[in-house]
Write a protein that holds these residues in place. Structure first.
Motif, mmCIF file in Angstrom:
data_model
loop_
_atom_site.group_PDB
_atom_site.id
_atom_site.type_symbol
_atom_site.label_atom_id
_atom_site.label_comp_id
_atom_site.label_asym_id
_atom_site.label_seq_id
_atom_site.Cartn_x
_atom_site.Cartn_y
_atom_site.Cartn_z
ATOM 1 N N ILE A 118 23.749 27.255 25.928
ATOM 2 C CA ILE A 118 22.361 27.645 26.159
ATOM 3 C C ILE A 118 21.798 28.284 24.898
ATOM 4 C CG2 ILE A 118 22.765 27.982 28.622
ATOM 5 C CD1 ILE A 118 22.518 30.989 28.108
ATOM 6 N N ARG A 153 26.933 24.929 29.317
ATOM 7 C CA ARG A 153 26.256 24.352 30.476
ATOM 8 C C ARG A 153 27.178 23.397 31.226
ATOM 9 N NH1 ARG A 153 20.288 22.642 28.114
ATOM 10 N NH2 ARG A 153 19.638 24.716 27.457
ATOM 11 N N THR A 172 26.924 21.000 37.892
ATOM 12 C CA THR A 172 26.360 20.138 36.848
ATOM 13 C C THR A 172 26.874 18.716 36.996
ATOM 14 O OG1 THR A 172 26.177 22.009 35.311
ATOM 15 C CG2 THR A 172 26.151 19.797 34.358
#
Length: 320
Positions: free
Chosen positions: A53, A170, A30
């Protein structure tokens, strides 16, 4: 997807610790992706996203902004839809083409579905957008954001603090909040009181709650067969019970799960045998086949925000 319970344990379980190296790799990926430069739009871009999420309240937040501020065009990936876009959502579109959230938002503002977010923003600009609402694009580097709102479920918080697949994140909380402008926690007063994350000085914490939109009918004593394919279906079932409904059957589906005629027929048959009415969420309702829509009730909710003055000032500063 049904989220593992260990993601929200008070401290990392053995399963979480075993998966933690994979979570570190996910976080590193990420970070590398976010390092890429993005497209700078000619109009303000407001991003609604999250660090975990699913199931935090992004869609009610988007609806609240669209109802309060004129001139937005929405750009979204259209999760679950097959069209790559950019395409503007029209009444003829189906959920399997553009996704369910775009169909829910389209009555309130022009909505563009685009797997390439930058292309979607360019299409909205060309169509005369005065501002862009970027739906669920906080970890997407393709577009530069002028204001980023991170939405979190106050009850669940950031889970065990670990990244996928070891936890629900995330990206690491500290890294994500460095890029945020506002943190919006959604939940009851009790959940809000218990949720007190350390925030960077630049981040303002707003609080809100979801309230049932009055529809001219009461739920008290209503026997219902409730089904939901959202991030946290149990929140929907709890809301129905809080409204006084007798939930005789609660069926949790996968997030964005297609509602096939076979599935719906089976649930309708069970509901009839129980003497119950089928009921679902607004987001699920847009995935219903036309023939079933008159046979399923919907429970609509809206965001009630305690800090509109703060958000109003931020958007005015951007010229919105």
């Amino acid at each position: 997807m049904q989220q593992p319970r260990f993601w929200y344990a008070p401290r990392p379980t053995l399963a979480a610790r075993l998966l933690q190296p994979l979570g570190a790799l996910y976080a590193a990926g990420t970070a590398r992706r976010l390092a890429r430069p993005g497209y700078k739009a000619s109009v303000p871009v407001v991003c609604i996203g999250n660090l975990t999420i699913g199931g935090t309240g992004k869609t009610p937040t988007a609806l609240a902004l669209l109802e309060r501020f004129a001139g937005f065009h929405v750009v979204t990936r259209g999760y679950g839809g097959r069209l790559a876009g950019p395409v503007q959502v029209q009444p003829r579109h189906l959920a399997e083409e553009v996704g369910d959230e775009p169909l829910l938002l389209a009555p309130f503002a022009p909505v563009w579905v685009a797997k390439d977010r930058a292309a979607g923003v360019r299409a909205a600009e060309a169509a005369g957008a005065r501002a862009i609402l970027l739906d669920d694009g906080f970890q997407n580097p393709e577009v530069v954001k002028d204001l980023s709102i991170v939405v979190v479920d106050a009850e669940r918080g950031f889970g065990n603090g670990l990244c996928l697949p070891a936890g629900p994140l995330r990206e690491p909380v500290a890294e994500g909040l460095k890029r945020a402008d506002l943190l919006l926690s959604i939940g009851s007063d009790a959940a809000q009181a218990a949720f007190a994350p350390p925030l960077p000085a630049r981040v303002t914490h707003l609080r809100g709650r979801l309230e049932v939109l009055p529809m001219g009918m009461g739920w008290a004593g209503e026997r219902v067969f409730a089904f939901a394919g959202i991030g946290h279906p149990e929140k929907f079932f709890a809301t129905l019970r809080a409204e006084g409904a007798e939930v005789v059957r609660a069926e949790a589906l996968a997030d964005h799960q297609p509602l096939s005629p076979a599935l719906l027929t089976r649930m309708e048959t069970e509901a009839m045998a129980l003497g119950a009415q089928l009921v679902t969420t607004e987001k699920d309702a847009v995935r219903l086949p036309a023939a079933f829509r008159p046979r399923v009730l919907t429970l609509p909710v809206r965001l009630r925000l305690d800090g509109w003055a703060v958000l109003d000032a931020r958007l005015r500063a951007l010229g919105i």
